[in-house]
Design an enzyme around this catalytic site. Structure first.
Site, mmCIF file in Angstrom:
data_model
loop_
_atom_site.group_PDB
_atom_site.id
_atom_site.type_symbol
_atom_site.label_atom_id
_atom_site.label_comp_id
_atom_site.label_asym_id
_atom_site.label_seq_id
_atom_site.Cartn_x
_atom_site.Cartn_y
_atom_site.Cartn_z
ATOM 1 C CG ASP A 33 -0.191 -7.910 -1.103
ATOM 2 O OD1 ASP A 33 1.275 -7.733 -0.910
ATOM 3 O OD2 ASP A 33 -0.558 -8.952 -1.890
ATOM 4 C CD GLU A 63 5.485 -5.853 -5.758
ATOM 5 O OE1 GLU A 63 4.943 -6.204 -6.898
ATOM 6 O OE2 GLU A 63 6.082 -6.617 -4.977
HETATM 7 O O1 FUB Z 1 0.604 -10.312 -3.400
HETATM 8 C C1 FUB Z 1 0.846 -10.452 -4.516
HETATM 9 C C2 FUB Z 1 1.751 -9.200 -5.071
HETATM 10 O O2 FUB Z 1 2.775 -9.624 -4.185
HETATM 11 C C3 FUB Z 1 1.190 -7.932 -4.755
HETATM 12 O O3 FUB Z 1 0.409 -7.575 -5.839
HETATM 13 C C4 FUB Z 1 2.518 -7.379 -4.611
HETATM 14 O O4 FUB Z 1 2.656 -5.899 -4.154
HETATM 15 C C5 FUB Z 1 3.380 -8.180 -3.885
HETATM 16 O O5 FUB Z 1 3.210 -8.097 -2.364
#
Ligand code: FUB
Length: 371
Positions: free
Chosen positions: A58, A268
């Site tokens: 991320d 997301e």
């Molecule tokens: O790294 C945890 C979660 O996985 C992140 O918040 C999301 O965007 C996904 O990459």
């Protein structure tokens, strides 16, 4: 000693010392990414992992004081069973990294914030971002509170690399995951955020957290997809200056993208950057594993869907940032090359991002070298 045996032993000793040497150079963390395992060997990969000594994901990248700073998640092996809510992403701290230039040495600045120093935190430090204003740096992070509800926190430092000190409460009115802070040319900063399924955004549709609400967005194919959120930040960067608003993502006919359109609906990993006066909102489609983008005329949108920034990478998640460095644009992203495909043990990478003459982003295939 028999000559052949002696040669074999010498070869073994040489190989052993080379392996040990490479481990000393790269493994600086107790959760070791096994850097002796086929680094750079992922079929056709266009980029190598930036960090070998630990698992990272991320990546939110920014240029501060002419240096590139990366604010990633720090993946660890938790042995928690994989599920649709992402329980296996059980991260506990953040490290911040810097580079003088793309392709240059990557410096690990150590632990910038630990979950034990966030008074209200329960578990799961997920994807963070950072911003600068008036001599201070702000680290924004999602973490579950002690009731297992994701909230957004903020921590402050005098330096981009931290260490950061967390505020004693979450940002009032915040929820869900994946904060991305964009500061416009006039100095106003906005937080974009949200994530469905494990990110809990679908449970906030009534304005309040529905504890027994749906675990996913599935089964509402003909409704408009669940919207990501935006909130202007106050001038002290510690609170929302307004009630969070929905971000509309429209198709080319001006209609809201529907929940059933899994190749285009928001899941997301929000990110916003500005290119030639337009606002580019990019995001992950989650279960179809794409990074897509949509363009708008102002920070609030609406944003019109344009296409794919990044095709699926190895591992379930896809999460990125887009940043300009010395006149060139770069995509920071992750895949699972170092862990040979373990979804919760990722590694960050970077590659150049290009536009055509109309400002369309040219789609990136992270494994294009296999052709
Ligand atoms: O790294 C945890 C979660 O996985 C992140 O918040 C999301 O965007 C996904 O990459």
């Amino acid at each position: 000693m028999n000559h052949n045996l002696k040669e074999a032993l010498m070869l073994y000793a040489l190989l052993f010392s080379l392996t040990a040497c490479s481990q000393n150079q790269t493994n600086t963390d107790s959760q070791k990414a096994d850097s002796t395992k086929k680094t750079g060997s992922l079929l056709g990969a266009i980029s190598k992992p930036l960090i070998l000594g630990m698992y990272t994901a991320d990546p939110s990248a920014h240029v501060f004081n002419e240096k590139i700073y990366i604010y990633p998640s720090h993946d660890i092996e938790s042995s928690i069973k994989e599920d649709d809510l992402g329980s296996h992403f059980a991260m506990k701290d953040y490290h911040i990294f810097s580079m003088d230039s793309i392709g240059g040495k990557v410096t690990d600045h150590g632990v910038a914030l630990d979950i034990k120093d966030i008074p209200w935190a329960g578990k799961q430090l997920w994807a963070p971002d950072a911003a600068y204003k008036n001599g201070k740096y702000y680290l924004y992070f999602p973490v579950k509170d002690k009731n297992d509800v994701f909230r957004m926190g903020v921590a402050v430092s005098d330096k981009p690399e931290g260490p950061f000190k967390a505020e004693i409460q979450p940002i009032s009115g915040s929820y869900s995951i994946d904060p991305a802070v964009f500061t416009d040319d006039n100095g106003t900063s906005y937080m974009y955020y949200g994530g469905i399924w494990g990110g809990q955004l679908q449970r906030w549709q009534s304005g309040k957290y529905e504890e027994n609400g749906s675990k996913t967005d599935l089964g509402k194919d003909n409704d408009p997809a669940i919207a990501p959120k935006i909130a202007k930040l106050s001038s002290n960067m510690l609170t929302f200056a307004e009630k969070p608003r929905d971000i509309q993502i429209l198709d080319k006919d001006g209609k809201a993208i529907k929940g059933g359109n899994h190749d285009q609906r928001f899941f997301e990993a929000s990110w916003v950057h500005k290119y030639k006066g337009k606002y580019y909102f990019s995001y992950s489609t989650g279960d179809t594993h794409l990074i897509c983008y949509a363009i708008g005329d102002n920070p609030y949108g609406p944003f019109t869907y344009q296409g794919v920034v990044l095709k699926p990478v190895t591992g379930w998640t896809n999460h990125h940032s887009i940043v300009e460095v010395k006149g060139k644009w770069y995509l920071f992203y992750h895949d699972t090359e170092l862990s040979n495909g373990k979804t919760h043990l990722r590694n960050i990478k970077v590659t150049e991002l290009k536009y055509d003459r109309n400002g369309n982003i040219l789609t990136i295939d992270a494994y294009a070298n296999k052709k």
